[in-house]
Motif scaffolding. Structure first.
Motif, PDB file in Angstrom:
ATOM      1  N   GLN A   1       8.053 -69.774 -44.245  1.00  0.00           N
ATOM      2  CA  GLN A   1       8.199 -71.210 -44.008  1.00  0.00           C
ATOM      3  C   GLN A   1       8.259 -72.037 -45.282  1.00  0.00           C
ATOM      4  O   GLN A   1       8.217 -73.265 -45.223  1.00  0.00           O
ATOM      5  CB  GLN A   1       7.049 -71.702 -43.116  1.00  0.00           C
ATOM      6  N   GLY A   2       8.381 -71.367 -46.429  1.00  0.00           N
ATOM      7  CA  GLY A   2       8.507 -72.092 -47.687  1.00  0.00           C
ATOM      8  C   GLY A   2       7.165 -72.417 -48.308  1.00  0.00           C
ATOM      9  O   GLY A   2       6.149 -72.508 -47.600  1.00  0.00           O
ATOM     10  N   TYR A   3       7.177 -72.605 -49.613  1.00  0.00           N
ATOM     11  CA  TYR A   3       5.929 -72.909 -50.312  1.00  0.00           C
ATOM     12  C   TYR A   3       5.385 -74.276 -49.901  1.00  0.00           C
ATOM     13  O   TYR A   3       4.217 -74.404 -49.525  1.00  0.00           O
ATOM     14  CB  TYR A   3       6.156 -72.859 -51.830  1.00  0.00           C
ATOM     15  N   ALA A   4       6.244 -75.292 -49.941  1.00  0.00           N
ATOM     16  CA  ALA A   4       5.799 -76.654 -49.641  1.00  0.00           C
ATOM     17  C   ALA A   4       5.354 -76.785 -48.187  1.00  0.00           C
ATOM     18  O   ALA A   4       4.482 -77.597 -47.875  1.00  0.00           O
ATOM     19  CB  ALA A   4       6.918 -77.648 -49.945  1.00  0.00           C
ATOM     20  N   GLY A   5       5.943 -75.982 -47.305  1.00  0.00           N
ATOM     21  CA  GLY A   5       5.612 -76.089 -45.888  1.00  0.00           C
ATOM     22  C   GLY A   5       4.398 -75.301 -45.452  1.00  0.00           C
ATOM     23  O   GLY A   5       4.072 -75.262 -44.267  1.00  0.00           O
ATOM     24  N   THR A   6       3.730 -74.668 -46.401  1.00  0.00           N
ATOM     25  CA  THR A   6       2.556 -73.846 -46.094  1.00  0.00           C
ATOM     26  C   THR A   6       1.290 -74.549 -46.559  1.00  0.00           C
ATOM     27  O   THR A   6       1.226 -75.044 -47.686  1.00  0.00           O
ATOM     28  CB  THR A   6       2.664 -72.475 -46.782  1.00  0.00           C
ATOM     29  N   THR A   7       0.282 -74.588 -45.702  1.00  0.00           N
ATOM     30  CA  THR A   7      -0.980 -75.239 -46.041  1.00  0.00           C
ATOM     31  C   THR A   7      -2.056 -74.209 -46.375  1.00  0.00           C
ATOM     32  O   THR A   7      -1.943 -73.033 -46.020  1.00  0.00           O
ATOM     33  CB  THR A   7      -1.489 -76.103 -44.874  1.00  0.00           C
ATOM     34  N   VAL A   8      -3.083 -74.681 -47.041  1.00  0.00           N
ATOM     35  CA  VAL A   8      -4.236 -73.825 -47.346  1.00  0.00           C
ATOM     36  C   VAL A   8      -4.862 -73.322 -46.050  1.00  0.00           C
ATOM     37  O   VAL A   8      -5.276 -72.154 -45.954  1.00  0.00           O
ATOM     38  CB  VAL A   8      -5.272 -74.602 -48.194  1.00  0.00           C
TER      39      VAL A   8
ATOM     40  N   LEU B   1       9.113 -67.145 -57.459  1.00  0.00           N
ATOM     41  CA  LEU B   1       8.500 -68.293 -56.791  1.00  0.00           C
ATOM     42  C   LEU B   1       8.088 -69.352 -57.807  1.00  0.00           C
ATOM     43  O   LEU B   1       8.320 -70.556 -57.602  1.00  0.00           O
ATOM     44  CB  LEU B   1       7.286 -67.823 -55.985  1.00  0.00           C
ATOM     45  N   ILE B   2       7.490 -68.925 -58.913  1.00  0.00           N
ATOM     46  CA  ILE B   2       7.100 -69.865 -59.965  1.00  0.00           C
ATOM     47  C   ILE B   2       8.327 -70.570 -60.528  1.00  0.00           C
ATOM     48  O   ILE B   2       8.313 -71.777 -60.803  1.00  0.00           O
ATOM     49  CB  ILE B   2       6.336 -69.135 -61.091  1.00  0.00           C
ATOM     50  N   HIS B   3       9.402 -69.813 -60.680  1.00  0.00           N
ATOM     51  CA  HIS B   3      10.637 -70.366 -61.241  1.00  0.00           C
ATOM     52  C   HIS B   3      11.286 -71.378 -60.298  1.00  0.00           C
ATOM     53  O   HIS B   3      11.830 -72.396 -60.733  1.00  0.00           O
ATOM     54  CB  HIS B   3      11.617 -69.238 -61.548  1.00  0.00           C
ATOM     55  N   ASP B   4      11.210 -71.114 -58.990  1.00  0.00           N
ATOM     56  CA  ASP B   4      11.940 -71.930 -58.017  1.00  0.00           C
ATOM     57  C   ASP B   4      11.198 -73.175 -57.561  1.00  0.00           C
ATOM     58  O   ASP B   4      11.832 -74.156 -57.156  1.00  0.00           O
ATOM     59  CB  ASP B   4      12.275 -71.083 -56.777  1.00  0.00           C
ATOM     60  N   GLU B   5       9.873 -73.147 -57.587  1.00  0.00           N
ATOM     61  CA  GLU B   5       9.086 -74.246 -57.033  1.00  0.00           C
ATOM     62  C   GLU B   5       8.620 -75.215 -58.126  1.00  0.00           C
ATOM     63  O   GLU B   5       7.867 -74.834 -59.020  1.00  0.00           O
ATOM     64  CB  GLU B   5       7.862 -73.704 -56.294  1.00  0.00           C
ATOM     65  N   PRO B   6       9.057 -76.479 -58.070  1.00  0.00           N
ATOM     66  CA  PRO B   6       8.688 -77.458 -59.108  1.00  0.00           C
ATOM     67  C   PRO B   6       7.178 -77.592 -59.311  1.00  0.00           C
ATOM     68  O   PRO B   6       6.710 -77.690 -60.453  1.00  0.00           O
ATOM     69  CB  PRO B   6       9.290 -78.768 -58.591  1.00  0.00           C
ATOM     70  N   LEU B   7       6.408 -77.612 -58.219  1.00  0.00           N
ATOM     71  CA  LEU B   7       4.952 -77.756 -58.359  1.00  0.00           C
ATOM     72  C   LEU B   7       4.351 -76.554 -59.085  1.00  0.00           C
ATOM     73  O   LEU B   7       3.429 -76.708 -59.905  1.00  0.00           O
ATOM     74  CB  LEU B   7       4.300 -77.915 -56.988  1.00  0.00           C
ATOM     75  N   LEU B   8       4.880 -75.375 -58.807  1.00  0.00           N
ATOM     76  CA  LEU B   8       4.376 -74.179 -59.480  1.00  0.00           C
ATOM     77  C   LEU B   8       4.818 -74.148 -60.940  1.00  0.00           C
ATOM     78  O   LEU B   8       4.062 -73.694 -61.811  1.00  0.00           O
ATOM     79  CB  LEU B   8       4.852 -72.920 -58.749  1.00  0.00           C
ATOM     80  N   ARG B   9       6.009 -74.620 -61.210  1.00  0.00           N
ATOM     81  CA  ARG B   9       6.470 -74.676 -62.606  1.00  0.00           C
ATOM     82  C   ARG B   9       5.578 -75.612 -63.419  1.00  0.00           C
ATOM     83  O   ARG B   9       5.245 -75.338 -64.576  1.00  0.00           O
ATOM     84  CB  ARG B   9       7.923 -75.139 -62.681  1.00  0.00           C
ATOM     85  N   THR B  10       5.204 -76.734 -62.815  1.00  0.00           N
ATOM     86  CA  THR B  10       4.299 -77.672 -63.492  1.00  0.00           C
ATOM     87  C   THR B  10       2.939 -77.041 -63.726  1.00  0.00           C
ATOM     88  O   THR B  10       2.369 -77.145 -64.816  1.00  0.00           O
ATOM     89  CB  THR B  10       4.141 -78.957 -62.655  1.00  0.00           C
ATOM     90  N   ALA B  11       2.405 -76.371 -62.701  1.00  0.00           N
ATOM     91  CA  ALA B  11       1.104 -75.710 -62.844  1.00  0.00           C
ATOM     92  C   ALA B  11       1.174 -74.604 -63.884  1.00  0.00           C
ATOM     93  O   ALA B  11       0.234 -74.419 -64.675  1.00  0.00           O
ATOM     94  CB  ALA B  11       0.658 -75.139 -61.493  1.00  0.00           C
ATOM     95  N   TYR B  12       2.274 -73.873 -63.903  1.00  0.00           N
ATOM     96  CA  TYR B  12       2.448 -72.795 -64.879  1.00  0.00           C
ATOM     97  C   TYR B  12       2.534 -73.361 -66.297  1.00  0.00           C
ATOM     98  O   TYR B  12       2.001 -72.770 -67.247  1.00  0.00           O
ATOM     99  CB  TYR B  12       3.708 -72.002 -64.548  1.00  0.00           C
ATOM    100  N   GLN B  13       3.177 -74.511 -66.442  1.00  0.00           N
ATOM    101  CA  GLN B  13       3.264 -75.142 -67.758  1.00  0.00           C
ATOM    102  C   GLN B  13       1.889 -75.554 -68.256  1.00  0.00           C
ATOM    103  O   GLN B  13       1.573 -75.405 -69.448  1.00  0.00           O
ATOM    104  CB  GLN B  13       4.182 -76.368 -67.694  1.00  0.00           C
ATOM    105  N   LEU B  14       1.049 -76.061 -67.357  1.00  0.00           N
ATOM    106  CA  LEU B  14      -0.312 -76.425 -67.746  1.00  0.00           C
ATOM    107  C   LEU B  14      -1.093 -75.192 -68.199  1.00  0.00           C
ATOM    108  O   LEU B  14      -1.847 -75.244 -69.183  1.00  0.00           O
ATOM    109  CB  LEU B  14      -1.025 -77.106 -66.577  1.00  0.00           C
ATOM    110  N   GLU B  15      -0.924 -74.076 -67.477  1.00  0.00           N
ATOM    111  CA  GLU B  15      -1.573 -72.828 -67.881  1.00  0.00           C
ATOM    112  C   GLU B  15      -1.046 -72.363 -69.235  1.00  0.00           C
ATOM    113  O   GLU B  15      -1.797 -71.860 -70.070  1.00  0.00           O
ATOM    114  CB  GLU B  15      -1.337 -71.743 -66.823  1.00  0.00           C
TER     115      GLU B  15
END
Length: 206
Positions: free
Chosen positions: A41-48, A124-138
């Motif tokens: 269902q996609g990264y953005a469409g999945t909840t915790v 997934l990290i490459h494709d998802e903007p939120l993950l790319r941002t989080a990866y950049q912070l790391e």
């Protein structure tokens, strides 16, 4: 009178080992559940909440293991291995040889780990903007830690301009190349990274 010998208490070690195994299994279960849901269902469409339910853990347990949905993907659980690798670096290396040592060691630590070297995770990290941002912070935190290590190793101050420029140049090149890696397990990636360091050392010839 001979004092009777007290047998060593091995139960504490066993309990500690079992706890660590349980933690590792739970983290793996949460990651597996998350990746299944992301694919469906996609990264953005999945909840915790959905990840926790699929992994059969509580919402509270999820946050005991991961700070956020992003960290399920970004975290790789290799900090202890990296710390041990830093401690094992021999003294007296020049700054370029030290960088080569760090790149080689860290790359091989990641490649040996199934999660860190997962192509699905990388994509997934490459494709998802939120993950790319989080990866950049790391990545920024990793650069800061390497700067501190270099300063301690070389005896330079952390704010020394020479050190800052060197780390910025190397990290910029390395992270740029790393961002293009498709298969993290391909050993040619390491050769490319080390060749890039060689070019920096030789003055960037064209």
């Amino acid at each position: 009178m001979t004092t009777p010998l007290t047998p060593p208490d091995t139960t504490r070690g066993r309990r500690g080992g079992l706890r660590e195994q349980h933690k590792a299994r739970t983290r793996a279960a949460i990651r597996a559940a998350a990746m299944e849901l992301f694919a469906q269902q996609g990264y953005a469409g999945t909840t915790v909440e959905e990840i926790a339910a699929r992994a059969e853990v509580s919402h509270t347990t999820f946050f005991r293991y991961f700070q956020s949905k992003e960290q399920v993907v970004i975290a790789d659980d290799l900090d202890d291995q990296r710390t041990a690798a830093l401690a094992a670096i021999p003294p007296g290396l020049g700054h370029f040889d030290l960088i080569r040592h760090l790149i080689t060691t860290h790359y091989r630590i990641a490649v040996a780990d199934e999660w860190a070297s997962s192509t699905r995770r990388q994509q997934l990290i490459h494709d998802e903007p939120l993950l790319r941002t989080a990866y950049q912070l790391e990545s920024d935190r990793a650069i800061s830690a390497i700067t501190d290590f270099f300063a301690a190793y070389t005896g330079l101050r952390v704010d020394d301009l020479r050190l800052r420029v060197f780390i910025a140049a190397v990290s910029g090149v390395v992270f740029h190349i790393a961002d293009t890696i498709v298969d993290p397990t391909d050993e040619r990636n390491l050769s490319t990274l080390l060749e890039a360091v060689d070019l920096l050392e030789s003055g960037l010839p064209l």
